[in-house]
Scaffold this motif. Structure first.
Motif, PDB file in Angstrom:
ATOM      1  N   LEU A 142       0.818  -1.215   0.000  1.00 33.53           N
ATOM      2  CA  LEU A 142       0.000   0.000   0.000  1.00 33.53           C
ATOM      3  C   LEU A 142       0.850   1.263   0.000  1.00 33.53           C
ATOM      4  O   LEU A 142       0.316   2.365  -0.141  1.00 33.53           O
ATOM      5  CB  LEU A 142      -0.936   0.006   1.215  1.00 33.53           C
ATOM      6  N   GLY A 143       2.163   1.106   0.175  1.00 32.88           N
ATOM      7  CA  GLY A 143       3.056   2.260   0.169  1.00 32.88           C
ATOM      8  C   GLY A 143       2.863   3.173   1.363  1.00 32.88           C
ATOM      9  O   GLY A 143       2.937   4.401   1.233  1.00 32.88           O
ATOM     10  N   LEU A 144       2.639   2.588   2.538  1.00 34.51           N
ATOM     11  CA  LEU A 144       2.364   3.368   3.737  1.00 34.51           C
ATOM     12  C   LEU A 144       3.567   3.395   4.667  1.00 34.51           C
ATOM     13  O   LEU A 144       4.320   2.425   4.763  1.00 34.51           O
ATOM     14  CB  LEU A 144       1.161   2.777   4.496  1.00 34.51           C
ATOM     15  N   ALA A 145       3.728   4.522   5.361  1.00 36.92           N
ATOM     16  CA  ALA A 145       4.780   4.622   6.367  1.00 36.92           C
ATOM     17  C   ALA A 145       4.353   3.918   7.649  1.00 36.92           C
ATOM     18  O   ALA A 145       5.170   3.381   8.392  1.00 36.92           O
ATOM     19  CB  ALA A 145       5.100   6.087   6.649  1.00 36.92           C
ATOM     20  N   GLU A 146       3.059   3.937   7.906  1.00 37.47           N
ATOM     21  CA  GLU A 146       2.507   3.285   9.089  1.00 37.47           C
ATOM     22  C   GLU A 146       1.164   2.664   8.731  1.00 37.47           C
ATOM     23  O   GLU A 146       0.342   3.296   8.064  1.00 37.47           O
ATOM     24  CB  GLU A 146       2.339   4.289  10.230  1.00 37.47           C
ATOM     25  N   LEU A 147       0.935   1.439   9.154  1.00 37.75           N
ATOM     26  CA  LEU A 147      -0.299   0.727   8.850  1.00 37.75           C
ATOM     27  C   LEU A 147      -1.322   0.977   9.946  1.00 37.75           C
ATOM     28  O   LEU A 147      -1.080   0.685  11.112  1.00 37.75           O
ATOM     29  CB  LEU A 147      -0.018  -0.773   8.725  1.00 37.75           C
ATOM     30  N   GLY A 148      -2.483   1.529   9.570  1.00 32.00           N
ATOM     31  CA  GLY A 148      -3.553   1.789  10.519  1.00 32.00           C
ATOM     32  C   GLY A 148      -4.620   0.712  10.453  1.00 32.00           C
ATOM     33  O   GLY A 148      -4.651  -0.103   9.524  1.00 32.00           O
ATOM     34  N   TYR A 149      -5.481   0.712  11.446  1.00 34.31           N
ATOM     35  CA  TYR A 149      -6.541  -0.301  11.491  1.00 34.31           C
ATOM     36  C   TYR A 149      -7.406  -0.242  10.239  1.00 34.31           C
ATOM     37  O   TYR A 149      -7.788  -1.273   9.686  1.00 34.31           O
ATOM     38  CB  TYR A 149      -7.404  -0.081  12.736  1.00 34.31           C
ATOM     39  N   GLU A 150      -7.694   0.970   9.791  1.00 32.75           N
ATOM     40  CA  GLU A 150      -8.548   1.122   8.618  1.00 32.75           C
ATOM     41  C   GLU A 150      -7.897   0.588   7.349  1.00 32.75           C
ATOM     42  O   GLU A 150      -8.576   0.236   6.386  1.00 32.75           O
ATOM     43  CB  GLU A 150      -8.919   2.603   8.421  1.00 32.75           C
ATOM     44  N   ASP A 151      -6.555   0.490   7.350  1.00 33.18           N
ATOM     45  CA  ASP A 151      -5.843   0.005   6.166  1.00 33.18           C
ATOM     46  C   ASP A 151      -5.994  -1.492   5.968  1.00 33.18           C
ATOM     47  O   ASP A 151      -5.680  -2.014   4.896  1.00 33.18           O
ATOM     48  CB  ASP A 151      -4.354   0.354   6.267  1.00 33.18           C
ATOM     49  N   LEU A 152      -6.466  -2.209   6.990  1.00 33.46           N
ATOM     50  CA  LEU A 152      -6.652  -3.652   6.866  1.00 33.46           C
ATOM     51  C   LEU A 152      -7.786  -3.990   5.917  1.00 33.46           C
ATOM     52  O   LEU A 152      -7.882  -5.119   5.421  1.00 33.46           O
ATOM     53  CB  LEU A 152      -6.934  -4.266   8.244  1.00 33.46           C
ATOM     54  N   TYR A 153      -8.669  -3.038   5.661  1.00 36.75           N
ATOM     55  CA  TYR A 153      -9.832  -3.278   4.812  1.00 36.75           C
ATOM     56  C   TYR A 153      -9.657  -2.723   3.406  1.00 36.75           C
ATOM     57  O   TYR A 153     -10.528  -2.886   2.560  1.00 36.75           O
ATOM     58  CB  TYR A 153     -11.082  -2.659   5.454  1.00 36.75           C
TER      59      TYR A 153
END
Length: 207
Positions: A81-92
C-alpha cells in the motif's frame, strides 16, 4: 478513514463508562470463582460449556506461535500500500487498484469444496449435498430465499452470503459454509435442546 475516525471517536466518549463496566464484570468473575471454589476465573468461565482449561490455553499458545505469519502479512500489506505506518482502517483497503476477475456461483461452490477436502470425504460429501440440494443464497436475493436458511439444522446446508463483490462471493461462501457445517454436525451429535453452541466453540477454526 472517515468512517473509522467517526466510529472510534464516538466510542472514546464512552471510555469511562466502558471502563466501569469492565471493572464490574471482573468483580463478578472473581465473585463467581470464590463462591463456587474454582481454581481460577478462567476455569469458572469455561465450566458451563465443559471446556477444559488446557484446551483454552492450547488455543492461545497456538495463536501466539503463529503470530509471526500474521506480522509478515501486515508488513507485506504496508509495503504494497506504500504506507509509512499501517492503521486499522488500512486492513480493509484492497491491495491492488483493480482486479478483473469474476467468480460465478458454480465456481465459488467448486473452490469451496476443494478447499475443505483436507477435512475428509464425509465432511465434503455433506457440504456438497447441502450446497447442491438447496444452493447457496447470495444477497440481494428474492424475498422468499431467506426462508431456506431456516433449515440449517436439518440435512441440508443452505448458506447465506451477503456481498456485491465478485471476489467476495467465494470468500463469504467458504466462511458461511463453515458456520453451517458446524451447526449441522452439532445437530447430528446433540439432541435439539442443548445443540446451541457457545461463542467459544462457534468461533473456533472451521476452514
Amino acid at each position: 478513514m472517515k468512517v473509522f475516525q467517526a466510529f472510534f471517536g464516538a466510542l472514546k466518549t464512552f471510555e469511562r463508562t466502558t471502563g466501569a463496566m469492565l471493572a464490574a464484570q471482573l468483580k463478578a468473575h472473581i465473585f463467581d470463582r470464590d463462591v463456587h471454589h474454582f481454581a481460577s476465573t478462567l476455569e469458572a468461565a469455561l465450566f458451563r460449556d465443559n471446556i477444559p482449561v488446557r484446551i483454552y490455553r492450547q488455543l492461545v499458545k497456538d495463536v501466539n506461535a503463529n503470530l509471526p505469519t500474521l506480522h509478515r502479512y501486515l508488513k507485506l500489506r504496508k509495503r504494497m500500500l506504500g504506507l509509512a505506518e499501517l492503521g486499522y482502517e488500512d486492513l480493509y483497503a484492497p491491495l491492488v487498484s483493480q482486479v478483473d476477475r469474476h467468480y460465478s456461483v458454480e465456481e465459488a461452490v467448486s473452490m469451496t469444496l476443494a478447499a475443505v477436502a483436507p477435512l475428509g470425504p464425509e465432511y465434503g460429501k455433506k457440504l456438497a449435498h447441502g450446497l447442491h440440494a438447496d444452493g447457496p443464497i447470495f444477497f440481494p436475493a428474492p424475498a422468499n430465499a431467506r426462508a431456506r436458511t431456516r433449515r440449517a439444522h436439518t440435512a441440508c446446508i443452505p448458506t447465506s452470503a451477503s456481498t456485491s463483490r465478485p471476489v467476495g462471493r467465494r470468500l463469504h461462501l467458504a466462511h458461511e459454509s463453515g458456520h453451517s457445517m458446524h451447526t449441522l454436525l452439532a445437530g447430528e451429535s446433540q439432541p435439539f435442546p442443548p445443540r446451541a453452541m457457545p461463542f467459544s466453540s462457534l468461533r473456533s477454526p472451521r476452514h
